[in-house]
Scaffold this motif. Structure first.
Motif, PDB file in Angstrom:
ATOM      1  N   LEU A 197       0.825  -1.205   0.000  1.00 37.10           N
ATOM      2  CA  LEU A 197       0.000   0.000   0.000  1.00 37.10           C
ATOM      3  C   LEU A 197       0.863   1.260   0.000  1.00 37.10           C
ATOM      4  CD1 LEU A 197      -2.740  -0.896   2.659  1.00 37.10           C
ATOM      5  CD2 LEU A 197      -3.031  -0.822   0.190  1.00 37.10           C
ATOM      6  N   PHE A 198       2.068   1.134   0.545  1.00 32.97           N
ATOM      7  CA  PHE A 198       2.915   2.305   0.747  1.00 32.97           C
ATOM      8  C   PHE A 198       4.012   2.353  -0.317  1.00 32.97           C
ATOM      9  CE2 PHE A 198       1.095   0.941   4.726  1.00 32.97           C
ATOM     10  CZ  PHE A 198       0.541   2.120   5.213  1.00 32.97           C
ATOM     11  N   PRO A 199       4.002   3.396  -1.146  1.00 32.33           N
ATOM     12  CA  PRO A 199       4.978   3.467  -2.252  1.00 32.33           C
ATOM     13  C   PRO A 199       6.369   3.830  -1.753  1.00 32.33           C
ATOM     14  CG  PRO A 199       3.649   5.465  -2.191  1.00 32.33           C
ATOM     15  CD  PRO A 199       3.088   4.546  -1.137  1.00 32.33           C
ATOM     16  N   THR A 200       7.392   3.185  -2.314  1.00 35.86           N
ATOM     17  CA  THR A 200       8.765   3.598  -2.035  1.00 35.86           C
ATOM     18  C   THR A 200       9.139   4.772  -2.934  1.00 35.86           C
ATOM     19  OG1 THR A 200       9.558   1.951  -3.620  1.00 35.86           O
ATOM     20  CG2 THR A 200       9.491   1.297  -1.293  1.00 35.86           C
ATOM     21  N   ASN A 201       8.432   4.881  -4.051  1.00 32.82           N
ATOM     22  CA  ASN A 201       8.641   5.989  -4.986  1.00 32.82           C
ATOM     23  C   ASN A 201       7.284   6.425  -5.526  1.00 32.82           C
ATOM     24  OD1 ASN A 201       9.199   7.704  -7.138  1.00 32.82           O
ATOM     25  ND2 ASN A 201      10.992   6.547  -7.807  1.00 32.82           N
ATOM     26  N   PRO A 202       6.707   7.491  -4.971  1.00 34.46           N
ATOM     27  CA  PRO A 202       5.372   7.932  -5.398  1.00 34.46           C
ATOM     28  C   PRO A 202       5.257   8.213  -6.889  1.00 34.46           C
ATOM     29  CG  PRO A 202       6.036   9.077  -3.402  1.00 34.46           C
ATOM     30  CD  PRO A 202       7.244   8.335  -3.891  1.00 34.46           C
ATOM     31  N   LEU A 203       6.336   8.750  -7.480  1.00 31.45           N
ATOM     32  CA  LEU A 203       6.300   9.045  -8.915  1.00 31.45           C
ATOM     33  C   LEU A 203       6.220   7.755  -9.729  1.00 31.45           C
ATOM     34  CD1 LEU A 203       8.884  11.963  -9.235  1.00 31.45           C
ATOM     35  CD2 LEU A 203       6.385  12.097  -9.163  1.00 31.45           C
ATOM     36  N   ALA A 204       6.944   6.725  -9.280  1.00 30.55           N
ATOM     37  CA  ALA A 204       6.887   5.428  -9.966  1.00 30.55           C
ATOM     38  C   ALA A 204       5.478   4.843  -9.866  1.00 30.55           C
ATOM     39  CB  ALA A 204       7.905   4.465  -9.362  1.00 30.55           C
ATOM     40  N   ALA A 205       4.829   5.009  -8.705  1.00 28.90           N
ATOM     41  CA  ALA A 205       3.467   4.523  -8.528  1.00 28.90           C
ATOM     42  C   ALA A 205       2.521   5.198  -9.516  1.00 28.90           C
ATOM     43  CB  ALA A 205       3.005   4.769  -7.093  1.00 28.90           C
ATOM     44  N   MET A 206       2.735   6.492  -9.755  1.00 28.18           N
ATOM     45  CA  MET A 206       1.895   7.224 -10.704  1.00 28.18           C
ATOM     46  C   MET A 206       2.153   6.776 -12.132  1.00 28.18           C
ATOM     47  SD  MET A 206       2.002  11.071  -9.117  1.00 28.18           S
ATOM     48  CE  MET A 206       1.607  11.352  -7.384  1.00 28.18           C
ATOM     49  N   VAL A 207       3.422   6.553 -12.471  1.00 25.22           N
ATOM     50  CA  VAL A 207       3.762   6.095 -13.817  1.00 25.22           C
ATOM     51  C   VAL A 207       3.159   4.717 -14.084  1.00 25.22           C
ATOM     52  CG1 VAL A 207       5.659   5.353 -15.301  1.00 25.22           C
ATOM     53  CG2 VAL A 207       5.876   7.460 -13.977  1.00 25.22           C
ATOM     54  N   GLU A 208       3.203   3.845 -13.067  1.00 26.78           N
ATOM     55  CA  GLU A 208       2.683   2.479 -13.215  1.00 26.78           C
ATOM     56  C   GLU A 208       1.174   2.407 -13.034  1.00 26.78           C
ATOM     57  OE1 GLU A 208       4.862   0.434 -10.232  1.00 26.78           O
ATOM     58  OE2 GLU A 208       6.800   0.684 -11.239  1.00 26.78           O
ATOM     59  N   GLY A 209       0.562   3.495 -12.554  1.00 24.48           N
ATOM     60  CA  GLY A 209      -0.882   3.497 -12.328  1.00 24.48           C
ATOM     61  C   GLY A 209      -1.302   2.619 -11.165  1.00 24.48           C
ATOM     62  N   ASN A 210      -0.433   2.501 -10.150  1.00 23.09           N
ATOM     63  CA  ASN A 210      -0.755   1.697  -8.965  1.00 23.09           C
ATOM     64  C   ASN A 210      -1.718   2.493  -8.085  1.00 23.09           C
ATOM     65  OD1 ASN A 210      -0.723   0.396  -6.391  1.00 23.09           O
ATOM     66  ND2 ASN A 210       1.202  -0.607  -6.955  1.00 23.09           N
TER      67      ASN A 210
END
Length: 409
Positions: A126-139
């Motif tokens: 649930l907790f992103p290590t990299n918020p930008l990566a989460a946005m790019v991946e659409g998590n």
């Protein structure tokens, strides 16, 4: 001359798409780029819309306790309606008996099960290590969590964070406007999505499993008409007709695209413009629901568990059927955010009662047809939760569906 409303245009696109698929068969795939373009336009706005609106919603709440209360109501509603959906699926499976008397080649039902994620891993993810990566991946779950942190932090910082709040508020408004522009293309996009699907699946593949298809579709309609109608009527004093008419653009897109995530911008716009749900509630309840709320999929689990048992000549005891209810409800949360979540849920449910996993292969050929109803119910359930939570929080505004900017065109 009176303009045709967007609601009616979408319905027309859906009907014409089905008709074109029946008439022209596989050759109608030539219109598929229309559907692909529409999905690309919708996906273009998902991440910035959800992130910005959720930050604003969390910050505007101004009360972490209230945010927790909304979250508690949302999760409780999702769990209860999911349990009802699985139970309804089992009831219909026992009544219709979709797998009884079928003469299927079980040697072609080989299926390699995907491993379900551990509960601890699901919680950590649930907790992103990299918020930008989460946005790019659409998590979506990680985006939701990070947006909540940002929104709460803006509230705690106070006056110094006002420029940040104004930025996200402006961004959210821009994304709402883009969503409205994209929705003007919706009738053509839905036509391009539904026609190739209908053209691809002929009677040859449908007829042997028609009872299973009917059971899932009847169950989905019953769940929506009974459970969601009762929920919005009792808790929000809203007419079910108004509710279903207001959310129809999202339901139609969900049915055509089989993606709750891709439908999310339309779901948010429909619930706010047509049903009067506040942005604070919709921006939290709907992204969460698009990821973890799976009423339609849960109903499908119940029916498919009995279908597999009946095909293999096995008997599920009442205790095992209750176990299916529990497994199906918990799986809707445990498999959240994982690609192929519906498939993982089904393997989890079958494993919980000792049914052969090869049974999943039996329905693989018609899974796209079943997925259409599953997703439509999932999205409609998300909207009903938003209406109920908004009403109980005093954040449901009266609005006329026929005049809403999300409907008229």
């Amino acid at each position: 001359m009176k303009k045709i409303s967007l609601l009616n245009k979408i319905l027309l696109g859906l009907v014409l798409g089905i008709a074109a698929g029946v008439i022209f068969g596989p050759s109608v795939a030539v219109v598929k780029p229309l559907g692909d373009l529409f999905l690309r336009l919708i996906r273009m706005v998902i991440v910035p819309l959800v992130f910005a609106s959720l930050v604003v919603g969390a910050a505007s709440t101004g009360d972490v306790t209230k945010l927790g209360r909304i979250g508690g109501k949302t999760i409780s509603y999702y769990l209860v309606t999911t349990a009802i959906a699985v139970t309804l699926g089992l009831v219909l499976g026992n009544l219709i008996k979709p797998g009884l008397g079928l003469n299927l080649d079980l040697s072609k039902a080989a299926f390699e099960a995907k491993k379900a994620p551990a509960f601890v891993d699901t919680m950590l993810n649930l907790f992103p290590t990299n918020p930008l990566a989460a946005m790019v991946e659409g998590n979506m779950l990680q985006i939701i969590v990070f947006a909540l942190f940002v929104g709460v932090a803006i509230t705690l910082v106070g006056q110094k964070a006002k420029p940040a709040l104004e930025f996200f508020d402006s961004l959210a408004e821009v994304m709402y406007k883009i969503t409205g522009m994209v929705m003007a293309f919706a009738p053509y996009g839905i036509f391009g999505l539904i026609a190739p699907v209908v053209g691809r699946y002929g009677l040859d593949i449908i007829m042997p499993l028609i009872k299973l298809i009917l059971a899932v579709y009847i169950g989905g309609l019953l769940h929506a008409l009974v459970v969601y109608s009762a929920s919005v009527s009792i808790f929000a004093k809203m007419s079910p007709v108004k509710f279903f008419k207001g959310i129809f653009p999202a339901t139609a897109l969900a049915f055509s695209s089989t993606s709750s995530a891709a439908t999310l911008p339309v779901t948010i716009k429909s619930t706010e413009d047509n049903l009067g749900v506040s942005k604070g509630v919709s921006s939290f309840v709907l992204p969460l629901g698009a990821t973890v709320n799976m009423d339609g999929t849960a109903l499908y689990q119940g029916i498919c568990a009995l279908f597999v048992a009946q095909v293999y000549g096995l008997e599920l005891t009442m205790a095992q059927q209750l176990q299916v209810v529990l497994a199906g409800t918990l799986a809707s949360i445990g498999a959240a955010g994982v690609p192929g979540a519906g498939l993982i849920m089904l393997t989890m449910v079958l494993t919980s009662v000792g049914l052969p996993l090869e049974g999943v292969g039996l329905v693989a050929g018609i899974d796209r047809i079943l997925d259409m109803m599953r997703t439509a119910v999932n999205v409609t359930g998300d909207a009903s939760a938003a209406v109920v939570v908004a009403a109980t929080e005093g954040e449901l505004q009266p609005t006329a569906v026929a005049e809403g900017p999300g409907v008229s065109a």
